[in-house]
Design a protein around this motif. Structure first.
Motif, PDB file in Angstrom:
ATOM      1  N   ASN A   1       0.729  -1.041   0.103  1.00 38.53           N
ATOM      2  CA  ASN A   1      -0.034  -0.052   0.149  1.00 38.53           C
ATOM      3  C   ASN A   1       0.827   1.315  -0.009  1.00 38.53           C
TER       4      ASN A   1
ATOM      5  N   ASN B   1      -1.019  -0.884  -4.468  1.00 33.83           N
ATOM      6  CA  ASN B   1      -2.291  -0.410  -4.171  1.00 33.83           C
ATOM      7  C   ASN B   1      -2.112   1.286  -3.912  1.00 33.83           C
TER       8      ASN B   1
ATOM      9  N   ASN C   1      -7.542   5.217  -4.475  1.00 32.29           N
ATOM     10  CA  ASN C   1      -8.261   5.307  -3.397  1.00 32.29           C
ATOM     11  C   ASN C   1      -8.012   6.753  -2.862  1.00 32.29           C
TER      12      ASN C   1
ATOM     13  N   LYS D   1      -3.560   5.192   7.489  1.00 31.42           N
ATOM     14  CA  LYS D   1      -3.848   3.990   8.186  1.00 31.42           C
ATOM     15  C   LYS D   1      -3.701   2.991   7.066  1.00 31.42           C
ATOM     16  N   ASP D   2      -2.898   1.942   7.521  1.00 29.65           N
ATOM     17  CA  ASP D   2      -2.383   0.661   6.599  1.00 29.65           C
ATOM     18  C   ASP D   2      -1.595   0.915   5.645  1.00 29.65           C
ATOM     19  N   GLN D   3      -0.732   2.014   5.571  1.00 25.06           N
ATOM     20  CA  GLN D   3       0.043   2.453   4.272  1.00 25.06           C
ATOM     21  C   GLN D   3       1.522   1.818   4.745  1.00 25.06           C
ATOM     22  N   ASP D   4       2.019   1.262   3.711  1.00 22.24           N
ATOM     23  CA  ASP D   4       3.472   0.650   3.726  1.00 22.24           C
ATOM     24  C   ASP D   4       4.539   1.796   3.568  1.00 22.24           C
TER      25      ASP D   4
ATOM     26  N   ASN E   1       0.098   2.349  15.591  1.00 21.28           N
ATOM     27  CA  ASN E   1      -0.627   1.657  14.646  1.00 21.28           C
ATOM     28  C   ASN E   1      -0.065   1.636  13.117  1.00 21.28           C
ATOM     29  N   PHE E   2       0.752   2.830  12.937  1.00 23.66           N
ATOM     30  CA  PHE E   2       1.118   3.170  11.480  1.00 23.66           C
ATOM     31  C   PHE E   2       2.342   2.308  11.520  1.00 23.66           C
ATOM     32  N   LYS E   3       2.378   1.522  10.228  1.00 29.61           N
ATOM     33  CA  LYS E   3       3.614   0.482  10.197  1.00 29.61           C
ATOM     34  C   LYS E   3       4.248   0.844   8.914  1.00 29.61           C
TER      35      LYS E   3
ATOM     36  N   LYS F   1       6.899   1.509   6.258  1.00 29.71           N
ATOM     37  CA  LYS F   1       8.332   0.755   6.069  1.00 29.71           C
ATOM     38  C   LYS F   1       9.298   1.835   5.272  1.00 29.71           C
TER      39      LYS F   1
ATOM     40  N   THR G   1      -2.989   5.190  -2.677  1.00 30.73           N
ATOM     41  CA  THR G   1      -3.987   6.093  -2.177  1.00 30.73           C
ATOM     42  C   THR G   1      -3.435   7.487  -2.201  1.00 30.73           C
TER      43      THR G   1
END
Length: 377
Positions: A2, A26, A56, A73-76, A117-119, A121, A28
């Motif tokens: 992401n 993916n 997105n 949220k959920d972004q790499d 919560n943010f991961k 990379k 955003t």
């Protein structure tokens, strides 16, 4: 994987988004759809339409903590493009440029640092050739120089060359490498320097790989034809399409490194996919200096136009004389090689412009504004 692109509905960001989608990432896009870039009806702007329904999309402001937290949220991987752009405009909209570019970056990094919560990379930030100011030169003895801004007393009498500080003779231009002195000559350049340093510093502290790409003058199909503050190819093209003469600043021999958008996208994706590099800065350009008079005359010829190209001797305070990139490091570390020379790139750009609706030129309006501020002479 992401990938979040802040400012991803802009010229570079939207092209990068499409390039990443082709590689099955993916994507955003987080963007405020600025009127200066997207016009009065941003949801119908060509840049936004090019990515609509393919990414997105989150509409939000980089200085709004709540908006940005939702996007993270959920972004790499974070590719940070959200910024105000334009050296001239930055010299009188100082608070706006600092708030968006510096404070916006601070909020982004603060969220990444303090929300477990943010991961994330990897972080990539768009830096700029503007951080170098006048770039790299040498004197007649072969000694390397990093000259300060040109003196207005010289500009006023039509001497636009960069001088050796001691002898006052003209300095010899050299390609600017990443180890060159950082000394921006505009507020925009200062904010880009801050963005780069903040991202690399925080990335290193958190052990998150981070790369700063120092983009040169990016051009190509899709760039704004109505924004009078960035992109001389667009500015000159819009003048030609409106049947207006082109007035070239200084003596027309000032030069820039024009890099085609596809090369910029390619270089950035190489940075996204690299597994080894940590906390590095890289020039992204063509590695060739092209003077402004050549740009104007090339566009006139390719559009088959009879407008005049006038060398005016006018100048803007804060403008640099020359700058072109040394690409040795990015070629070695990332294997980047520009695929588009200026002749090929400008032809593709002109072919695209010929298919677009003619935009109203706002150049004169922007110059009046700069003159009132004492920045255009």
């Amino acid at each position: 994987m992401n990938i979040l692109i802040t400012g991803g509905a802009g010229f570079i960001g939207s092209n990068l988004a499409l390039g990443l989608i082709k590689k099955n990432y993916n994507v955003t896009v987080f963007d405020n759809l600025s009127k200066q870039i997207h016009g009065d009806n941003p949801y119908q702007s060509p840049l936004f339409l090019s990515i609509r329904d393919k990414v997105n999309f989150i509409e939000g402001d980089i200085t709004n903590r709540t908006h940005l937290a939702a996007a993270l949220k959920d972004q790499d991987v974070i590719i940070h493009y959200a910024a105000e752009t334009g050296t001239g405009q930055s010299m009188y909209e100082i608070e706006k440029y600092c708030n968006v570019n510096i404070n916006g970056t601070a909020i982004l990094l603060d969220l990444i640092t303090n929300n477990k919560n943010f991961k994330v990379k990897k972080i990539i930030v768009a830096s700029s050739r503007s951080i170098y100011g006048e770039g790299k030169y040498r004197n007649i003895n072969g000694e390397i120089l990093y000259p300060d801004s040109r003196k207005e007393e010289n500009l006023a009498i039509g001497d636009f060359n960069v001088k050796c500080p001691n002898t006052k003779t003209n300095a010899e231009l050299m390609p600017t490498d990443e180890n060159s002195r950082i000394h921006p000559s505009s507020i925009y350049g200062i904010t880009k320097q801050n963005q780069e340093q903040m991202v690399l510093t925080v990335g290193k502290a958190l052990n998150i790989p981070a790369i700063a790409f120092r983009y040169q003058n990016v051009y190509g199909p899709g760039q704004s034809l109505s924004n009078p503050y960035t992109g001389i190819l667009s500015i000159f093209s819009t003048l030609i399409k409106n049947g207006k003469d082109i007035n070239v600043f200084e003596d027309g021999k000032e030069s820039r490194d024009f890099v085609f958008i596809d090369d910029v996208v390619n270089a950035t994706i190489l940075g996204v996919e690299d597994k080894e590099l940590r906390w590095n800065s890289y020039n992204v350009g063509s590695g060739i200096a092209t003077d402004v008079l050549t740009v104007a005359n090339s566009l006139k010829r390719l559009y088959n136009s009879d407008v005049a190209v006038n060398v005016t001797g006018n100048y803007r305070l804060g403008d640099i004389r020359h700058n072109f990139a040394d690409l040795t490091l990015i070629k070695k570390d990332l294997g980047f090689q520009p695929a588009f020379n200026f002749e090929k790139g400008i032809m593709l750009f002109v072919n695209w412009v010929n298919k677009q609706e003619v935009q109203v030129s706002r150049l004169e309006e922007s110059l009046v504004e700069m003159k009132l501020k004492g920045l255009y002479k």
